[in-house]
Design a protein around this motif. Sequence first.
Motif, PDB file in Angstrom:
ATOM      1  N   TYR A 124       0.881  -1.328  -0.055  1.00 37.81           N
ATOM      2  CA  TYR A 124      -0.047  -0.009  -0.122  1.00 37.81           C
ATOM      3  C   TYR A 124       0.790   1.358   0.067  1.00 37.81           C
ATOM      4  O   TYR A 124       0.216   2.254  -0.676  1.00 37.81           O
ATOM      5  N   ASP A 125       2.098   1.273   0.505  1.00 37.41           N
ATOM      6  CA  ASP A 125       2.853   2.418   0.635  1.00 37.41           C
ATOM      7  C   ASP A 125       3.126   2.836  -0.900  1.00 37.41           C
ATOM      8  O   ASP A 125       3.719   2.228  -1.526  1.00 37.41           O
ATOM      9  N   GLY A 126       2.557   4.093  -0.966  1.00 45.51           N
ATOM     10  CA  GLY A 126       2.780   4.870  -2.401  1.00 45.51           C
ATOM     11  C   GLY A 126       1.839   4.239  -3.311  1.00 45.51           C
ATOM     12  O   GLY A 126       1.139   5.246  -3.926  1.00 45.51           O
ATOM     13  N   SER A 158      11.477   6.159  -7.659  1.00 45.04           N
ATOM     14  CA  SER A 158      12.374   6.046  -6.504  1.00 45.04           C
ATOM     15  C   SER A 158      12.376   6.870  -5.480  1.00 45.04           C
ATOM     16  O   SER A 158      12.932   8.013  -4.893  1.00 45.04           O
ATOM     17  N   GLU A 159      11.096   6.831  -4.786  1.00 49.09           N
ATOM     18  CA  GLU A 159      10.500   7.411  -3.345  1.00 49.09           C
ATOM     19  C   GLU A 159      11.587   6.998  -2.254  1.00 49.09           C
ATOM     20  O   GLU A 159      12.289   7.652  -1.385  1.00 49.09           O
ATOM     21  N   GLU A 160      11.794   5.478  -2.252  1.00 44.41           N
ATOM     22  CA  GLU A 160      12.596   5.109  -1.299  1.00 44.41           C
ATOM     23  C   GLU A 160      14.154   4.990  -1.899  1.00 44.41           C
ATOM     24  O   GLU A 160      14.457   4.850  -2.933  1.00 44.41           O
ATOM     25  N   PRO A 161      14.895   5.122  -0.739  1.00 43.47           N
ATOM     26  CA  PRO A 161      16.365   5.290  -0.936  1.00 43.47           C
ATOM     27  C   PRO A 161      17.082   4.245  -1.011  1.00 43.47           C
ATOM     28  O   PRO A 161      18.276   3.858  -1.093  1.00 43.47           O
ATOM     29  N   THR A 162      16.229   3.069  -1.246  1.00 38.95           N
ATOM     30  CA  THR A 162      17.148   1.545  -1.355  1.00 38.95           C
ATOM     31  C   THR A 162      18.301   1.340  -2.352  1.00 38.95           C
ATOM     32  O   THR A 162      19.142   0.926  -1.845  1.00 38.95           O
ATOM     33  N   LEU A 227      -2.334  11.523  -2.146  1.00 39.73           N
ATOM     34  CA  LEU A 227      -2.939  10.467  -1.181  1.00 39.73           C
ATOM     35  C   LEU A 227      -2.038   9.542  -0.751  1.00 39.73           C
ATOM     36  O   LEU A 227      -1.243   8.873  -1.341  1.00 39.73           O
ATOM     37  N   HIS A 228      -2.131   8.994   0.594  1.00 35.90           N
ATOM     38  CA  HIS A 228      -0.999   8.088   1.189  1.00 35.90           C
ATOM     39  C   HIS A 228      -1.437   7.271   2.184  1.00 35.90           C
ATOM     40  O   HIS A 228      -2.531   8.066   3.019  1.00 35.90           O
ATOM     41  N   ILE A 229      -1.433   5.881   2.540  1.00 35.69           N
ATOM     42  CA  ILE A 229      -1.499   5.422   4.044  1.00 35.69           C
ATOM     43  C   ILE A 229      -0.886   6.415   5.181  1.00 35.69           C
ATOM     44  O   ILE A 229       0.294   6.593   4.767  1.00 35.69           O
ATOM     45  N   GLU A 230      -1.502   6.297   6.413  1.00 35.65           N
ATOM     46  CA  GLU A 230      -0.965   7.384   7.133  1.00 35.65           C
ATOM     47  C   GLU A 230       0.310   6.669   7.913  1.00 35.65           C
ATOM     48  O   GLU A 230       1.329   7.406   8.193  1.00 35.65           O
ATOM     49  N   GLN A 231       0.574   5.564   7.888  1.00 36.44           N
ATOM     50  CA  GLN A 231       1.770   4.542   8.241  1.00 36.44           C
ATOM     51  C   GLN A 231       2.130   5.268   9.721  1.00 36.44           C
ATOM     52  O   GLN A 231       3.175   5.015  10.568  1.00 36.44           O
ATOM     53  N   GLY A 232       0.871   5.542  10.439  1.00 32.80           N
ATOM     54  CA  GLY A 232       0.917   5.465  11.888  1.00 32.80           C
ATOM     55  C   GLY A 232      -0.394   5.107  12.207  1.00 32.80           C
ATOM     56  O   GLY A 232      -1.286   5.055  11.458  1.00 32.80           O
ATOM     57  N   THR A 326      17.729  10.144  10.575  1.00 32.36           N
ATOM     58  CA  THR A 326      17.257  10.966  11.734  1.00 32.36           C
ATOM     59  C   THR A 326      16.140  12.063  11.279  1.00 32.36           C
ATOM     60  O   THR A 326      16.385  12.683  10.193  1.00 32.36           O
ATOM     61  N   ARG A 327      15.117  12.272  12.021  1.00 31.05           N
ATOM     62  CA  ARG A 327      13.992  13.282  11.525  1.00 31.05           C
ATOM     63  C   ARG A 327      13.522  13.869  12.897  1.00 31.05           C
ATOM     64  O   ARG A 327      13.589  13.603  13.950  1.00 31.05           O
ATOM     65  N   ASP A 328      12.841  15.143  12.339  1.00 33.53           N
ATOM     66  CA  ASP A 328      12.232  15.829  13.434  1.00 33.53           C
ATOM     67  C   ASP A 328      11.273  16.899  12.803  1.00 33.53           C
ATOM     68  O   ASP A 328      11.566  17.186  11.571  1.00 33.53           O
ATOM     69  N   ARG A 395       5.376  12.148   9.719  1.00 32.79           N
ATOM     70  CA  ARG A 395       6.509  12.047  10.262  1.00 32.79           C
ATOM     71  C   ARG A 395       7.397  11.215   9.140  1.00 32.79           C
ATOM     72  O   ARG A 395       8.675  11.274   9.045  1.00 32.79           O
ATOM     73  N   ALA A 396       6.784  10.425   8.138  1.00 32.51           N
ATOM     74  CA  ALA A 396       7.223   9.750   6.950  1.00 32.51           C
ATOM     75  C   ALA A 396       7.520  10.873   6.111  1.00 32.51           C
ATOM     76  O   ALA A 396       6.686  11.958   6.239  1.00 32.51           O
ATOM     77  N   TYR A 397       8.669  10.892   5.262  1.00 38.89           N
ATOM     78  CA  TYR A 397       8.720  11.858   4.181  1.00 38.89           C
ATOM     79  C   TYR A 397       7.877  11.140   3.032  1.00 38.89           C
ATOM     80  O   TYR A 397       7.699   9.992   2.723  1.00 38.89           O
ATOM     81  N   HIS A 398       7.857  12.099   1.941  1.00 36.64           N
ATOM     82  CA  HIS A 398       7.103  11.640   1.021  1.00 36.64           C
ATOM     83  C   HIS A 398       7.656  12.633  -0.289  1.00 36.64           C
ATOM     84  O   HIS A 398       8.189  13.777  -0.176  1.00 36.64           O
ATOM     85  N   ASP A 399       7.004  12.288  -1.529  1.00 39.74           N
ATOM     86  CA  ASP A 399       7.558  13.045  -2.861  1.00 39.74           C
ATOM     87  C   ASP A 399       7.112  14.562  -2.363  1.00 39.74           C
ATOM     88  O   ASP A 399       7.476  15.598  -3.128  1.00 39.74           O
ATOM     89  N   SER A 421       3.577  -0.293   8.524  1.00 40.56           N
ATOM     90  CA  SER A 421       4.105  -0.034   7.132  1.00 40.56           C
ATOM     91  C   SER A 421       5.724  -0.418   7.099  1.00 40.56           C
ATOM     92  O   SER A 421       6.347  -0.788   8.240  1.00 40.56           O
ATOM     93  N   HIS A 422       6.247  -0.588   5.845  1.00 39.98           N
ATOM     94  CA  HIS A 422       7.440  -1.126   5.670  1.00 39.98           C
ATOM     95  C   HIS A 422       7.521  -2.241   6.154  1.00 39.98           C
ATOM     96  O   HIS A 422       8.845  -2.983   6.287  1.00 39.98           O
ATOM     97  N   LYS A 423       6.580  -3.274   6.200  1.00 43.78           N
ATOM     98  CA  LYS A 423       6.606  -4.468   6.595  1.00 43.78           C
ATOM     99  C   LYS A 423       5.269  -5.208   5.904  1.00 43.78           C
ATOM    100  O   LYS A 423       4.443  -4.608   5.558  1.00 43.78           O
TER     101      LYS A 423
HETATM  102  N1  LIG Z   1       6.295   7.314   2.988  1.00 38.00           N
HETATM  103  C1  LIG Z   1       7.382   6.750   3.216  1.00 38.00           C
HETATM  104  O1  LIG Z   1       7.377   5.554   3.593  1.00 38.00           O
HETATM  105  N2  LIG Z   1       8.503   7.190   3.083  1.00 38.00           N
HETATM  106  C2  LIG Z   1       9.729   6.487   3.395  1.00 38.00           C
HETATM  107  O2  LIG Z   1      10.559   6.625   2.288  1.00 38.00           O
HETATM  108  C3  LIG Z   1      10.135   7.006   4.721  1.00 38.00           C
HETATM  109  O3  LIG Z   1      11.280   6.491   5.183  1.00 38.00           O
HETATM  110  O4  LIG Z   1       9.641   7.783   5.342  1.00 38.00           O
END
Ligand SMILES: NC(=O)N[C@@H](O)C(=O)O
Length: 450
Positions: A124-126, A158-162, A227-232, A326-328, A395-399, A421-423
């Motif tokens: 669902y992510d993205g 490539s939104e993901e940094p993989t 539009l995105h899933i909350e991931q929270g 790291t994020r804030d 708190r997640a980043y997005h395009d 999310s991310h699982k």
């Molecule tokens: N939305 C989302 O998952 N973006 C990621 O790449 C992240 O690490 O926040």
Amino acid sequence: TCNEDPTIKTMEDFSGYPFQEPSSSFSSSSPFSSLSVDTQNLRKQIDELSTFSDAPAPSVTRILYTDKDVLARRYIKNLMGLAGLSVREDAVGNIFGRWDGNEPELSAVATGSHIDAIPYSGKYDGVVGVLGAIEAINVLKRSGFKPKRSLEIILFTSEEPTRFGISCLGSRLLAGSEALAEALKTTVDAQNISFFEAAKSAGYAKDHDDLSIVFLKEGSYSAFVELHIEQGPILEEEGISIGIVTAIAAPASIKVDFEGDGGHAGAVLMPSRNDAGLAAAELALAVEKHVLDSGSIDTVGTVGILELHPGAINSIPSKSHLEIDTRDIDQERRNDVIEKIFQSAEMIASKRGVRLSEFRIINQDPPALSHKLVIDAMQSAAKELNLTHKSMISRAYHDSLFMARVSPMGMLFIPCYKGYSHKPEEYASIKDIANGVKVLALTLAKLSSF
Ligand SMILES: NC(=O)N[C@@H](O)C(=O)O
Ligand SMILES: [Mn+2]
Ligand SMILES: [Mn+2]
């Protein structure tokens, strides 16, 4: 504020938006009697797209420019065509699907997200923001709506940094990142494949290595909504259908390498060791300490990659590699943490007699604020559709973080199961997705008539 939830307070301070909804500049009487989402088809598409994966179901792994990524891109382009959109791609594979408005000379309204997926993640992510956007256009067409401004769907590369360690690669370039356009000339992946080689293997970057051609022209878009899933867990916990994102937190990522002498795990006694592995372990704990010491719940830090060389049980690690995220929502506070992590890396290196051979900040991005124009449109759309909604921060980043640099931006969140999310356990119900699609459709209609 109503429930002393620390994040609410912070959100008001951070986004400057009173928690109460401001008066909307969009009319409350919408011409849309009914917006019907083809939930069955959308469900099928989400499942079909998830089969383009290099991991066994229910996991999804879809890395940039791999065969599975190319197949998934073809799948999306086909759906865009079926929706009657004119499709084009740029040199790095950002894909655009356009529905011309009555006044195509006006700057268009855009929406979109990504389909690349980190290793062993979910469906669902993205994906909700891409398939949902195509369905939102179908919903508007089914309702007989005709936009004034053109509507454009963007599948961001490539939104993901993989693969190349750079997040939001496609949207950063669209937003005009000279530094990235330059860096990509020498960027390679873990298999030492260059960015351009990989892009060419997927049919992109044919005869270009000057990626400034990807930069969007000034004023290309009058508004952008993702539009995105909350991931929270908030929306699900509070039983709320729609999240109106007012701000996106500031992400940063750092690569660190330590080097020591290594040696035999049996023969080398403890006092004469300089163990690069222990240096990495100590730094990972220091990241946690500095983040916790910031005193704010909004500061987070993760060591998602920690590699040891030679990686043998009976050999003292001679090299170690860490990647720190790291994020804030407070950029200054996040930068302080980065500074403290650097000081710790130096301190640990000298204390343990290892060399800090690399401390490289890959990205250190500012947070982004959503634009009033888009927030108002999203809120009045949710209201007209009688869907519960609340303002929140991402708190997640997005395009969207980068589209905010070139266009008024806003994001719509929908609930997801336990905020996973991310699982592989990531999940959003088709009912919640359909609500998101309806709010997106109505928001796009409002913004395109503006
Ligand atoms: N939305 C989302 O998952 N973006 C990621 O790449 C992240 O690490 O926040
Ligand atoms: Mn993600
Ligand atoms: Mn995402």
